[in-house]
Design a protein around this motif. Structure first.
Motif, short mmCIF file in Angstrom:
data_model
loop_
_atom_site.label_atom_id
_atom_site.label_comp_id
_atom_site.label_asym_id
_atom_site.label_seq_id
_atom_site.Cartn_x
_atom_site.Cartn_y
_atom_site.Cartn_z
N THR A 194 -0.78 -2.14 -12.55
CA THR A 194 -1.88 -1.18 -12.65
C THR A 194 -1.91 -0.45 -13.99
O THR A 194 -2.91 0.19 -14.31
CB THR A 194 -1.79 -0.14 -11.52
N GLY A 195 -0.84 -0.51 -14.76
CA GLY A 195 -0.85 0.16 -16.05
C GLY A 195 0.54 0.31 -16.63
O GLY A 195 1.51 -0.22 -16.11
N GLU B 127 -1.72 4.11 -1.34
CA GLU B 127 -2.95 3.66 -1.98
C GLU B 127 -3.07 4.05 -3.45
O GLU B 127 -4.08 3.80 -4.08
CB GLU B 127 -4.19 4.14 -1.20
N GLY B 128 -2.05 4.66 -4.03
CA GLY B 128 -2.09 5.03 -5.44
C GLY B 128 -1.70 3.87 -6.34
O GLY B 128 -1.15 2.87 -5.89
N GLY C 199 0.79 -1.23 0.00
CA GLY C 199 0.00 0.00 0.00
C GLY C 199 0.82 1.28 0.00
O GLY C 199 0.25 2.37 0.04
N ARG C 200 2.15 1.17 -0.06
CA ARG C 200 2.98 2.37 0.02
C ARG C 200 4.00 2.47 -1.11
O ARG C 200 4.10 3.49 -1.75
CB ARG C 200 3.67 2.46 1.37
N GLY C 201 4.79 1.44 -1.31
CA GLY C 201 5.79 1.50 -2.36
C GLY C 201 7.16 1.09 -1.90
O GLY C 201 7.31 0.23 -1.04
N VAL C 202 8.19 1.72 -2.47
CA VAL C 202 9.59 1.36 -2.25
C VAL C 202 10.13 2.14 -1.06
O VAL C 202 10.19 3.38 -1.09
CB VAL C 202 10.43 1.66 -3.51
N THR D 155 3.57 0.24 -14.22
CA THR D 155 3.41 0.69 -12.84
C THR D 155 2.72 -0.42 -12.08
O THR D 155 2.00 -1.24 -12.66
CB THR D 155 2.56 1.98 -12.77
N ALA D 156 2.95 -0.44 -10.78
CA ALA D 156 2.34 -1.50 -9.96
C ALA D 156 2.06 -0.99 -8.56
O ALA D 156 2.70 -0.04 -8.08
CB ALA D 156 3.25 -2.72 -9.90
#
Length: 176
Positions: A118-119, A59-60, A47-50, A146-147
């Motif tokens: 996600t795209g 959440e993006g 839910g956050r990233g790296v 993107t993920a």
């Protein structure tokens, strides 16, 4: 995950097994516009990233960016360069041996982490700065994906990158 009936031929082909790839490079950007730092290990947080990257998007849809080394070779060819350094394209993870775009809308395991694609990761104006004249257009359509991070975990260079099989859909009431 995908919109095709899994019982159709197209649905079966889309969900067919894929050979795993591997992580060949990783980078984090500690601050905006910083040159990515090459690292051998990162922690991806659900839910956050790296962890350690300035671009953390709670959440993006763009929590992690990935690109294939095969695409970097294509970009180099388009620009008549010997190579394209992974840090120039500003992605977090570079893979080899797996078609990332074929995973659009699906989940993949990268090291210990589970991601949801996600795209596409479209190029930005920085590509013209980093790659030179024509850099933006050289990246169009092959800029990676993107993920979103679904399951936290460590990712290391040489870790496997593989599709996670779709979970079986619950049978429709008419099938009972």
């Amino acid at each position: 995950m995908n919109q095709f009936n899994p019982r159709s031929l197209l649905g079966a082909l889309i969900n067919a097994p894929m050979r795993p790839g591997r992580v060949v490079w990783m980078g984090i950007r500690p601050e905006r516009r910083a040159v990515p730092l090459s690292v051998n290990e990162v922690r991806l947080e659900a839910g956050r990233g790296v962890l350690g990257d300035h671009y953390r998007n709670p959440e993006g849809p763009r929590q992690v960016t990935l690109i294939q080394s095969e695409n970097l070779a294509a970009v180099a060819s388009y620009l008549r360069k010997d190579h394209v350094d992974p840090s120039w394209v500003r992605r977090n993870i570079v893979t080899s041996g797996i078609n990332l775009l074929a995973l659009k809308g699906r989940r993949l395991r990268v090291g210990e982490a589970i991601l949801e694609v996600t795209g596409e990761c479209h190029p930005c104006s920085r590509m013209e700065e980093n790659l030179g004249v024509g850099g933006y257009n050289a990246m169009r359509g092959i800029g990676g994906i993107t993920a979103r991070v679904l399951q936290s975990g460590l990712v290391r260079v040489e870790d496997s990158v593989e599709a996670v099989p779709d979970e079986p859909q619950a049978s429709a009431a008419s099938d009972t």
